[in-house]
Scaffold this motif. Sequence first.
Motif, PDB file in Angstrom:
ATOM      1  N   ARG A   1       6.342  11.894   5.933  1.00  0.00           N
ATOM      2  CA  ARG A   1       5.634  12.205   4.693  1.00  0.00           C
ATOM      3  C   ARG A   1       4.168  12.461   5.028  1.00  0.00           C
ATOM      4  O   ARG A   1       3.647  11.961   6.024  1.00  0.00           O
ATOM      5  CB  ARG A   1       5.786  11.076   3.669  1.00  0.00           C
ATOM      6  CG  ARG A   1       5.102   9.798   4.066  1.00  0.00           C
ATOM      7  CD  ARG A   1       5.261   8.735   2.968  1.00  0.00           C
ATOM      8  NE  ARG A   1       4.558   7.523   3.334  1.00  0.00           N
ATOM      9  CZ  ARG A   1       3.287   7.271   3.048  1.00  0.00           C
ATOM     10  NH1 ARG A   1       2.565   8.146   2.377  1.00  0.00           N
ATOM     11  NH2 ARG A   1       2.725   6.149   3.434  1.00  0.00           N
ATOM     12  N   PRO A   2       3.488  13.235   4.179  1.00  0.00           N
ATOM     13  CA  PRO A   2       2.102  13.579   4.498  1.00  0.00           C
ATOM     14  C   PRO A   2       1.122  12.509   4.023  1.00  0.00           C
ATOM     15  O   PRO A   2       1.344  11.870   2.995  1.00  0.00           O
ATOM     16  CB  PRO A   2       1.897  14.871   3.696  1.00  0.00           C
ATOM     17  CG  PRO A   2       2.787  14.713   2.497  1.00  0.00           C
ATOM     18  CD  PRO A   2       3.983  13.909   2.961  1.00  0.00           C
ATOM     19  N   VAL A   3       0.064  12.317   4.788  1.00  0.00           N
ATOM     20  CA  VAL A   3      -1.051  11.454   4.364  1.00  0.00           C
ATOM     21  C   VAL A   3      -2.344  12.227   4.594  1.00  0.00           C
ATOM     22  O   VAL A   3      -2.510  12.879   5.626  1.00  0.00           O
ATOM     23  CB  VAL A   3      -1.077  10.126   5.159  1.00  0.00           C
ATOM     24  CG1 VAL A   3      -2.329   9.315   4.822  1.00  0.00           C
ATOM     25  CG2 VAL A   3       0.161   9.293   4.864  1.00  0.00           C
TER      26      VAL A   3
ATOM     27  N   ARG B   1       0.769   3.069   4.957  1.00  0.00           N
ATOM     28  CA  ARG B   1       2.113   2.811   4.424  1.00  0.00           C
ATOM     29  C   ARG B   1       2.147   2.828   2.906  1.00  0.00           C
ATOM     30  O   ARG B   1       3.188   3.030   2.299  1.00  0.00           O
ATOM     31  CB  ARG B   1       2.627   1.458   4.923  1.00  0.00           C
ATOM     32  CG  ARG B   1       3.377   1.565   6.239  1.00  0.00           C
ATOM     33  CD  ARG B   1       4.066   0.261   6.548  1.00  0.00           C
ATOM     34  NE  ARG B   1       3.186  -0.669   7.225  1.00  0.00           N
ATOM     35  CZ  ARG B   1       2.746  -1.813   6.725  1.00  0.00           C
ATOM     36  NH1 ARG B   1       3.102  -2.180   5.506  1.00  0.00           N
ATOM     37  NH2 ARG B   1       1.952  -2.583   7.419  1.00  0.00           N
ATOM     38  N   LYS B   2       0.991   2.589   2.288  1.00  0.00           N
ATOM     39  CA  LYS B   2       0.965   2.380   0.838  1.00  0.00           C
ATOM     40  C   LYS B   2       0.523   3.590   0.040  1.00  0.00           C
ATOM     41  O   LYS B   2       0.765   3.655  -1.158  1.00  0.00           O
ATOM     42  CB  LYS B   2      -0.002   1.227   0.512  1.00  0.00           C
ATOM     43  CG  LYS B   2       0.419  -0.115   1.074  1.00  0.00           C
ATOM     44  CD  LYS B   2       1.589  -0.687   0.293  1.00  0.00           C
ATOM     45  CE  LYS B   2       2.078  -1.987   0.901  1.00  0.00           C
ATOM     46  NZ  LYS B   2       3.186  -2.548   0.107  1.00  0.00           N
ATOM     47  N   VAL B   3      -0.188   4.523   0.652  1.00  0.00           N
ATOM     48  CA  VAL B   3      -0.844   5.549  -0.159  1.00  0.00           C
ATOM     49  C   VAL B   3      -0.644   6.953   0.402  1.00  0.00           C
ATOM     50  O   VAL B   3      -0.198   7.139   1.534  1.00  0.00           O
ATOM     51  CB  VAL B   3      -2.366   5.272  -0.319  1.00  0.00           C
ATOM     52  CG1 VAL B   3      -2.625   3.801  -0.630  1.00  0.00           C
ATOM     53  CG2 VAL B   3      -3.160   5.703   0.901  1.00  0.00           C
ATOM     54  N   GLY B   4      -1.027   7.948  -0.411  1.00  0.00           N
ATOM     55  CA  GLY B   4      -0.964   9.343   0.007  1.00  0.00           C
ATOM     56  C   GLY B   4      -2.284   9.874   0.546  1.00  0.00           C
ATOM     57  O   GLY B   4      -2.319  10.856   1.274  1.00  0.00           O
TER      58      GLY B   4
ATOM     59  N   PRO C   1       3.709   6.779  -1.990  1.00  0.00           N
ATOM     60  CA  PRO C   1       4.949   6.027  -2.185  1.00  0.00           C
ATOM     61  C   PRO C   1       5.151   5.576  -3.635  1.00  0.00           C
ATOM     62  O   PRO C   1       4.186   5.379  -4.375  1.00  0.00           O
ATOM     63  CB  PRO C   1       4.773   4.833  -1.244  1.00  0.00           C
ATOM     64  CG  PRO C   1       3.831   5.322  -0.188  1.00  0.00           C
ATOM     65  CD  PRO C   1       2.885   6.225  -0.912  1.00  0.00           C
ATOM     66  N   PHE C   2       6.380   5.398  -4.009  1.00  0.00           N
ATOM     67  CA  PHE C   2       6.769   4.904  -5.323  1.00  0.00           C
ATOM     68  C   PHE C   2       6.013   3.615  -5.641  1.00  0.00           C
ATOM     69  O   PHE C   2       5.887   2.780  -4.763  1.00  0.00           O
ATOM     70  CB  PHE C   2       8.275   4.629  -5.320  1.00  0.00           C
ATOM     71  CG  PHE C   2       8.811   4.181  -6.650  1.00  0.00           C
ATOM     72  CD1 PHE C   2       9.261   5.103  -7.579  1.00  0.00           C
ATOM     73  CD2 PHE C   2       8.877   2.829  -6.970  1.00  0.00           C
ATOM     74  CE1 PHE C   2       9.759   4.694  -8.808  1.00  0.00           C
ATOM     75  CE2 PHE C   2       9.365   2.419  -8.197  1.00  0.00           C
ATOM     76  CZ  PHE C   2       9.804   3.347  -9.115  1.00  0.00           C
TER      77      PHE C   2
ATOM     78  N   SER D   1       7.566  10.390  -2.042  1.00  0.00           N
ATOM     79  CA  SER D   1       6.351  10.286  -1.222  1.00  0.00           C
ATOM     80  C   SER D   1       6.226  11.432  -0.231  1.00  0.00           C
ATOM     81  O   SER D   1       5.182  11.603   0.375  1.00  0.00           O
ATOM     82  CB  SER D   1       6.343   8.960  -0.464  1.00  0.00           C
ATOM     83  OG  SER D   1       7.333   8.968   0.551  1.00  0.00           O
TER      84      SER D   1
END
Lengths: 526, 526
Positions: free
Chosen positions: A491-493, B444-447, B469-470, B476
Amino acid sequence: MLNITGEALIGAASVRGTGEAFRAFSPVSGEDLQPEFHTVGLAEIASAATLAQAAFDSYRETDKDSRARFLETIAEQILELGDELIQRAMAESGLPRARLEGERGRTVGQLKLFAETLREGSWLDARLDTALPERAIPRPDIRMRMIALGPVAVFGASNFPLAFSVAGGDTASALAAGCPVVVKAHPAHPGTSELVGRAIQKAVALCGLHEGVFSLLTGIGNGLGADLVRHPAIQAVGFTGSRQGGLALMAIAAARPQPIPVYAEMSSINPVFLLPQALASRGEVIASGFAASLTLGVGQFCTNPGLILGIKGKDFERFAEQAAQALAAAQPGTMLTPGISAAYQRGVDGLARHPKVKTLKQRAAATASCQAAPALFITEASDFLAEHALSDEVFGPSSLLVACKDVAEMRQVAEKLEGQLTATLQMDDADTEMALGLLPVLERKVGRILVNGFPTGVEVSTAMVHGGPFPATSDSKSTSVGTAAIFRFLRPVSYQNMSQALLPAALKDGNPLQIWRRKDGQLGRA
Amino acid sequence: MLNITGEALIGAASVRGTGEAFRAFSPVSGEDLQPEFHTVGLAEIASAATLAQAAFDSYRETDKDSRARFLETIAEQILELGDELIQRAMAESGLPRARLEGERGRTVGQLKLFAETLREGSWLDARLDTALPERAIPRPDIRMRMIALGPVAVFGASNFPLAFSVAGGDTASALAAGCPVVVKAHPAHPGTSELVGRAIQKAVALCGLHEGVFSLLTGIGNGLGADLVRHPAIQAVGFTGSRQGGLALMAIAAARPQPIPVYAEMSSINPVFLLPQALASRGEVIASGFAASLTLGVGQFCTNPGLILGIKGKDFERFAEQAAQALAAAQPGTMLTPGISAAYQRGVDGLARHPKVKTLKQRAAATASCQAAPALFITEASDFLAEHALSDEVFGPSSLLVACKDVAEMRQVAEKLEGQLTATLQMDDADTEMALGLLPVLERKVGRILVNGFPTGVEVSTAMVHGGPFPATSDSKSTSVGTAAIFRFLRPVSYQNMSQALLPAALKDGNPLQIWRRKDGQLGRA
């Protein structure tokens, strides 16, 4: 069978489950095999998932070369298992030596292909938008990369005990993405699973990785898989198997407090369209090619050609006869499990009894519990359109011919089909116009369109799509074979205004990884 | 208001719904606005969806330049609406002129950015694996490209009546991908929606496209949206709104006979981490920046900073005072709707009454129905960790400070958070070590992770991720802002052994589109 102990592998440990015992069954000899395996319970599931979570942050940040080396080490360790692996897989699956040696080659090959893909680096989808401090509303520096999703649960398939199982495509692509993997071994080949699992376990140790990167759970019944998917540490699921099984996992994943993606590859009848010129000019060649594709691996391929569409007339009648003859000459084969064999017989008998279906080649009576012979049926397109049950998958070497009045009706049947992994056009140049008319429908329905081939045989390559609209898979935007499979687990960050000290290597100034990056929209490697 | 008729737009037609009537409400004047709108029923939903399906095959194969030109024409037609659009949006949303003019610029800009993206062509992800006829098992020629998913249902958001609404990011990216779009207009700005809808409708006609490429449905109540998502022609959903709304659409989409993806952007409290050196050296600047970000658009941003984590001590106490002072100076603002305003007051009052929460800045009593003033609260990290309700989003200009004993506890709070759109680090160079410790958790927690900025203000660019993430989003792996948003509406298809006459232009020999392609694994544009 020195190396098979019947234990589950939880990180670096070997653990004997405390649940229901089971043994592998040989469809060839009809006997149970040693040793005894045990179904693991919630405690072992939690250990494996929690270890995977503990391994995640370090494993996902291993540099791409180390991760590539890990995949190559798994490949080496699988080869190190030598003939014991092939013998055990033969005993558990009834598949012949040549097929399993080929499948081992495929398994090792796809691990190496993902290693190559990792090193090339464009899977990171690195993007850099430079700051525009002078703009009316200043733009900050923004950079993006892909990161791994988290621990992945993989469900091995029965029909490819190596290439779609413990170290198969799902595991290889998830490990490549940087996701720890917890495999639920398929109970039809637990010994094969344990051997391959130990090879991965050894590779984890050899590469000095956190033990939680890989675990292998053993068991029978649906509870184990359901509990694994429910575990909060699990962040995605890879599955190849039945529609019923896939739908069950999708429902469990959607009902979690945090829903997670399920990549289920489920069912497909892989329509083949016989266009008139091709049928006229080389019907017999197509018939024998079709028979070979249908009976390959006793029809136990996801891409088995289960539906053949032709236009009524002499050529199609002749094709039907020739296909039936070619199948009559085929030897019965050993199916993977008594369950698969029984379901095949039920499916074939259902078609044979169907009032709108004519039998062209009857399955021979079974001589042993897992023996199956090919079967061929024919129906009218109007009946096929009216009877939804005729498009159900019969897993095994059975196919249904559908006689269409004309190309418009052929298109109508195509339009009515559910999502499929593949569609095939048998065509000559003179059929091009007709093929162009079918193409838009096929593109909407399938993941791969083949011309003048047969759908069995799925190349592991860059451009392969082994996927397709529901119910072929649960996510038509993904493939489970080929290098693009890695994107299921990424997934992208974005990183905004971040210093060089904090930025990941993929996004640092000067492109230290020398990978393809998109800078202000332009691809480059400078 | 000559151009607003209160009708739904079904393809090229204007249609008056026969369901419940409603009018736009002005949160500024407290009055209903003319004209009357009507809720459409199943017949209109079916018309729009069926038209979209009819348009799909031709629209998805429009060449990328024509599609780019279409997006640009939409942008031109939106500008053609002139000040009527701005005035109506001001009346319906209570947002000020400058903000809406800026938002119109953003809306037009993102349409143009997608036009550019289309022309560049790498979104097609064209891949070519050349045939290897000499290999032991010959490899056929296999090529892959992205095609559009199918008709997309878009749910406009209330808080960005232009940029996240009828011609917003979801619509722009879906149209760019080649998907016809059916928008459900947000009932808080139906007139703005109709104006923009008519601009798109006009662009469809000007570009000579199938009328089904775009429809706009009007209505109140949840039934309309649910029925739209249930329609079999719809193949994906874009949604920005509440968690409850997003979860409802996800459930409906998963329960369809053919489940479809839902891209729901739902809720986020966007934690800001105040690291000690930054707090010591420039706490007051951070406090005033924070107050400005919190009150921007009366706090009605998905990326509103609703949670501020600091380490207990003098610096954090001083920050709390300074932030409260800065907020005390802020004027109350007009919220979008009475419903949002009421929910804000409830949320704030709940925090104010919470035994573990101390009020730093009380919301002023409302002077008019939609007026809201900022609020600020503080709690202990141990209480925050114990009380799940404290991490619920309060949509509006309210924020909760969390006092942590040390960085370990700060990390513990981060670890406990649900998925978020953003996380922000306020840090100096001397905080780098601490930031490096937090980063893996935040990834792990955010975009999107920001340094020394504030999360409001989402750049529309190549590297932006507005996702996470949800429950920040339902997927995500996607972003709803920036050029990567196009991938939500594309899926790969492989073409095996296909002649030049049948292959799509993106995959023909000689690269006629002059796009980036991956040939035998290597990117190039030759």
